[in-house]
Write a protein that holds these residues in place. Structure first.
Motif, short mmCIF file in Angstrom:
data_model
loop_
_atom_site.label_atom_id
_atom_site.label_comp_id
_atom_site.label_asym_id
_atom_site.label_seq_id
_atom_site.Cartn_x
_atom_site.Cartn_y
_atom_site.Cartn_z
N SER A 87 0.83 -1.20 0.00
CA SER A 87 0.00 0.00 0.00
C SER A 87 0.87 1.26 0.00
O SER A 87 0.58 2.23 -0.72
CB SER A 87 -0.93 0.00 1.22
OG SER A 87 -1.74 1.15 1.24
N ALA A 117 2.29 1.70 -3.41
CA ALA A 117 1.30 2.30 -4.32
C ALA A 117 1.15 3.79 -4.08
O ALA A 117 0.93 4.55 -5.03
CB ALA A 117 -0.05 1.59 -4.13
N GLU A 118 1.28 4.22 -2.84
CA GLU A 118 1.17 5.65 -2.54
C GLU A 118 2.28 6.47 -3.21
O GLU A 118 2.09 7.64 -3.52
CB GLU A 118 1.23 5.88 -1.03
CG GLU A 118 0.01 5.37 -0.27
CD GLU A 118 0.16 5.54 1.22
OE1 GLU A 118 1.21 6.09 1.63
OE2 GLU A 118 -0.74 5.13 1.97
N LEU A 148 2.01 5.09 -7.83
CA LEU A 148 0.84 5.43 -8.64
C LEU A 148 0.69 6.93 -8.88
O LEU A 148 0.39 7.34 -10.02
CB LEU A 148 -0.43 4.86 -7.99
CG LEU A 148 -0.58 3.34 -8.09
CD1 LEU A 148 -1.87 2.88 -7.42
CD2 LEU A 148 -0.56 2.89 -9.54
N ARG A 173 -2.15 -8.08 -9.15
CA ARG A 173 -3.19 -7.59 -10.06
C ARG A 173 -4.50 -8.35 -9.97
O ARG A 173 -5.54 -7.85 -10.39
CB ARG A 173 -2.67 -7.60 -11.50
CG ARG A 173 -2.51 -8.96 -12.15
CD ARG A 173 -2.05 -8.79 -13.59
NE ARG A 173 -2.02 -10.02 -14.35
CZ ARG A 173 -0.99 -10.83 -14.46
NH1 ARG A 173 0.13 -10.52 -13.82
NH2 ARG A 173 -1.06 -11.94 -15.18
N ARG A 198 -5.62 0.35 -3.47
CA ARG A 198 -4.87 0.67 -4.67
C ARG A 198 -3.88 -0.42 -5.08
O ARG A 198 -3.19 -0.29 -6.09
CB ARG A 198 -4.10 1.97 -4.45
CG ARG A 198 -4.94 3.16 -4.06
CD ARG A 198 -5.34 3.98 -5.24
NE ARG A 198 -4.28 4.86 -5.68
CZ ARG A 198 -4.33 5.60 -6.78
NH1 ARG A 198 -5.39 5.53 -7.55
NH2 ARG A 198 -3.34 6.40 -7.11
N VAL A 199 -3.80 -1.48 -4.31
CA VAL A 199 -2.82 -2.52 -4.60
C VAL A 199 -3.10 -3.24 -5.93
O VAL A 199 -2.17 -3.45 -6.72
CB VAL A 199 -2.74 -3.51 -3.42
CG1 VAL A 199 -2.07 -4.81 -3.82
CG2 VAL A 199 -1.99 -2.87 -2.27
N LEU A 208 -1.89 -1.10 -8.76
CA LEU A 208 -0.43 -1.12 -8.83
C LEU A 208 0.07 -2.39 -9.51
O LEU A 208 1.02 -2.34 -10.32
CB LEU A 208 0.16 -1.01 -7.42
CG LEU A 208 1.69 -1.11 -7.31
CD1 LEU A 208 2.35 0.03 -8.07
CD2 LEU A 208 2.12 -1.13 -5.85
N TRP A 241 -0.18 -2.05 -13.31
CA TRP A 241 0.86 -1.20 -13.89
C TRP A 241 2.21 -1.89 -13.87
O TRP A 241 2.97 -1.83 -14.85
CB TRP A 241 0.93 0.14 -13.17
CG TRP A 241 -0.07 1.13 -13.66
CD1 TRP A 241 -1.17 1.61 -13.02
CD2 TRP A 241 -0.06 1.78 -14.95
NE1 TRP A 241 -1.84 2.51 -13.81
CE2 TRP A 241 -1.18 2.65 -15.00
CE3 TRP A 241 0.78 1.72 -16.05
CZ2 TRP A 241 -1.47 3.43 -16.11
CZ3 TRP A 241 0.51 2.50 -17.17
CH2 TRP A 241 -0.61 3.34 -17.19
#
Length: 573
Positions: free
Chosen positions: A79, A82-83, A86, A144, A162-163, A166, A169
């Motif tokens: 997490s 991702a912060e 992203l 994903r 948001r994982v 991420l 991507w």
């Protein structure tokens, strides 16, 4: 590996210093790359221990996992990752420019130009070594397909919000890194070894500290000795001075420092969970915080030297001018980034674990085509690379000695001038073979007619020049790296120019070589042709797995996204 590369390695081993393998930088470097130095637990590739990440050289962000076997702590690490990652990726999504691309009209089946938007730039991710690229792909695969609590309230182990994004991507970046010439995800060791030759093997060059030791060795010192110190030198506590982070760790670090620190963290955590009252819990909480700070300090001590080494590598690469064709390849990366941005915005499901037959064939064909395209473009951009192709008989350079205007036969005669080139190279030419030269950024083709036997007796000509006067890709510049190639007497090669001379009966000005021009001709094409058209996915034959599963349910509703990875014994540690 070409003869020039082997010669550069021998010279590096003899002199103790890295030798250049290129005169220009063949990969695009962003003005604001994101550097990631990961660290994983030994023996557990999917258990991250920490990472240094950021776009600022002096202020990276440190992420740690105090207990890599704890799922909640790993999710917290992802997490935090991702912060950081992203927002960096999304900062490039809104800055767009108008562009044209060729697409197939679904009604007519013809190729038409469509105006669309293209991201003006793309985010670039740089890791220390090739193992870091594989770690990025592994992280993408592990994330994903995860489900968040919002997506699936009944998920046994919901991921942070948001994982999964991420993971998509990182998967895209990992797949794009397999396309030759792509610069979205780069390994610093591969970048440096592409532009400098050392006296090490390709396996030894995956140690970033040792590779930089060869490149940065001062005058009068030995790169071999410096590399050996980078690999083996230890401090008074027995720890490596140049740790191999990104993502490996040293066994001495694991056994002597990391394992005891994690044990102290686990004891403090267990004691805090069993605390009887608040006063005791406060004291134990301070002990747990101290154990976490100790692990953070250990991770920082292993990753910071590699972080600094990555930035020193970027400094070395920035001393080289960017190759002209690197900009074109970066445009392809921008198209790739824009396409994935659009797929994410459209709510498409994550990339599948296994591609269908048509997608896999398209990927393989793209990689083969891009590999041939990359090799051709690097030779056209770099006289040192072109010298290797000339020594291999795949190109030749020389001076035009004579031009005779002839015309094709037929109702509308076209100019087909015969150009005689004196060269000391020894290309592999057979009658009728096509050769190419760069003319205003496009490839002009010619056909080999014959050798002029008299040229063998005339030697190198009055000016004494040999095939080294133009090993630059055909734009007339002197190729100093190719001088002296094939000093044993020149020969005359007769070529018939076939195209790029205009539509009139007389050739356009500058389209036909003139006597005295120094040119370089290649036996390889400058642009690669597309392969045969593949069937649509729904028309895949049964020999190749048949059509993919329908995108709708029997009731006609859209099928749900691919189910998450099943829980295995490895997930419950």
């Amino acid at each position: 590996m070409t003869l020039i590369d082997n010669l550069a390695r021998l010279e590096a081993a003899a002199s103790g210093r890295a030798r250049p393998r290129a005169t220009v930088r063949h990969r695009h470097l962003s003005e604001r790359p994101l550097v990631l130095v990961p660290l994983v637990t030994a023996g557990e590739a999917g258990a991250p221990l920490g990472a240094l990440i950021g776009t600022e050289r002096t202020s990276p962000r440190l992420l740690t996992v105090a207990q890599p076997r704890d799922r909640d702590l790993r999710f917290a690490f992802l997490s935090q990752l991702a912060e950081v990652l992203l927002p960096y990726v999304e900062s490039f999504a809104d800055d767009v420019e108008a562009a044209e691309r060729t697409e197939t009209d679904p009604e007519t089946g013809k190729r038409v130009k469509v105006e669309t938007e293209l991201c003006a730039d793309a985010p670039q991710l740089i890791v220390p070594s090739r193992a870091g690229v594989e770690f990025v792909r592994l992280l993408g695969r592990s994330m994903r397909f995860r489900r968040t609590a919002e997506q699936d309230p009944d998920a046994p182990y919901p991921a942070p919000p948001r994982v999964p994004l991420l993971g998509r991507w990182l998967t895209h970046y990992g797949e794009r890194s397999r396309v030759p010439g792509s610069a979205l995800l780069l390994a610093m060791t591969d970048l440096l070894s592409r532009h400098w030759a050392t006296g090490q093997s390709s396996l030894e060059e995956q140690h970033l500290g040792a590779l930089l030791a060869w490149i940065e060795a001062p005058e009068g010192t030995s790169g071999e000795a410096a590399a050996l110190r980078a690999e083996l030198a230890r401090d008074a506590d027995g720890q490596l001075l140049c740790p191999p982070a990104g993502p490996a760790t040293d066994p001495a670090f694991d056994n002597d420092l990391l394992a005891p620190a994690i044990e102290r963290h686990d004891r403090a955590r267990s004691a805090l969970a069993a605390a009887a009252d608040g006063v005791e819990a406060d004291a134990l909480l301070a002990s747990l915080a101290a154990a976490e700070r100790e692990i953070e300090a250990l991770v920082a001590s292993r990753t910071r030297p590699t972080w600094d080494a990555v930035w020193r590598g970027l400094d070395a690469l920035c001393t080289l001018p960017e190759a002209p064709h690197a900009v074109d390849r970066w445009r392809g990366d921008r198209w790739s980034f824009t396409g994935h941005r659009d797929r994410v915005a459209a709510g498409e499901p994550p990339q599948p674990r296994v591609d269908d037959a048509v997608t896999a064939a398209n990927k393989l064909a793209t990689r083969e085509r891009e590999q041939a395209r990359l090799e051709a473009q690097e030779a056209l951009d770099d006289p040192l690379v072109m010298a290797g192709r000339r020594l291999a008989g795949e190109a030749f350079a020389g001076v035009v000695t004579d031009v005779v205007m002839t015309y094709s036969e037929g109702r509308s005669p076209r100019p087909r001038p015969l150009v005689t080139v004196r060269t000391a190279d020894r290309p592999h030419l057979d009658p009728g073979v096509k050769v190419y030269r760069s003319l205003d950024g496009k490839a002009q083709s010619a056909q080999f007619v014959t050798y002029d036997v008299e040229g063998e007796d005339e030697g190198e000509g009055e000016d004494g020049r040999d095939g080294g006067d133009g090993g630059d890709g055909g734009d007339g510049r002197d190729g100093a790296a190719g001088r002296g190639v094939g000093d044993g007497g020149g020969s005359l090669v007769v070529l018939r120019v076939l195209d790029k001379m205009g539509r009139g009966k007389e050739p356009d000005a500058g389209s036909v070589p003139e006597a005295g021009d120094r040119l370089c001709w290649t036996l390889f094409e400058h642009e690669q042709r597309g392969g045969p058209k593949l069937p649509d996915p729904e028309d895949t034959p049964w020999t190749h797995g048949g059509p993919p599963q329908s995108a709708t349910t029997p009731s006609g509703a859209p099928a749900p996204g691919e189910s998450p990875d099943p829980v295995t014994a490895e997930d419950v540690l």
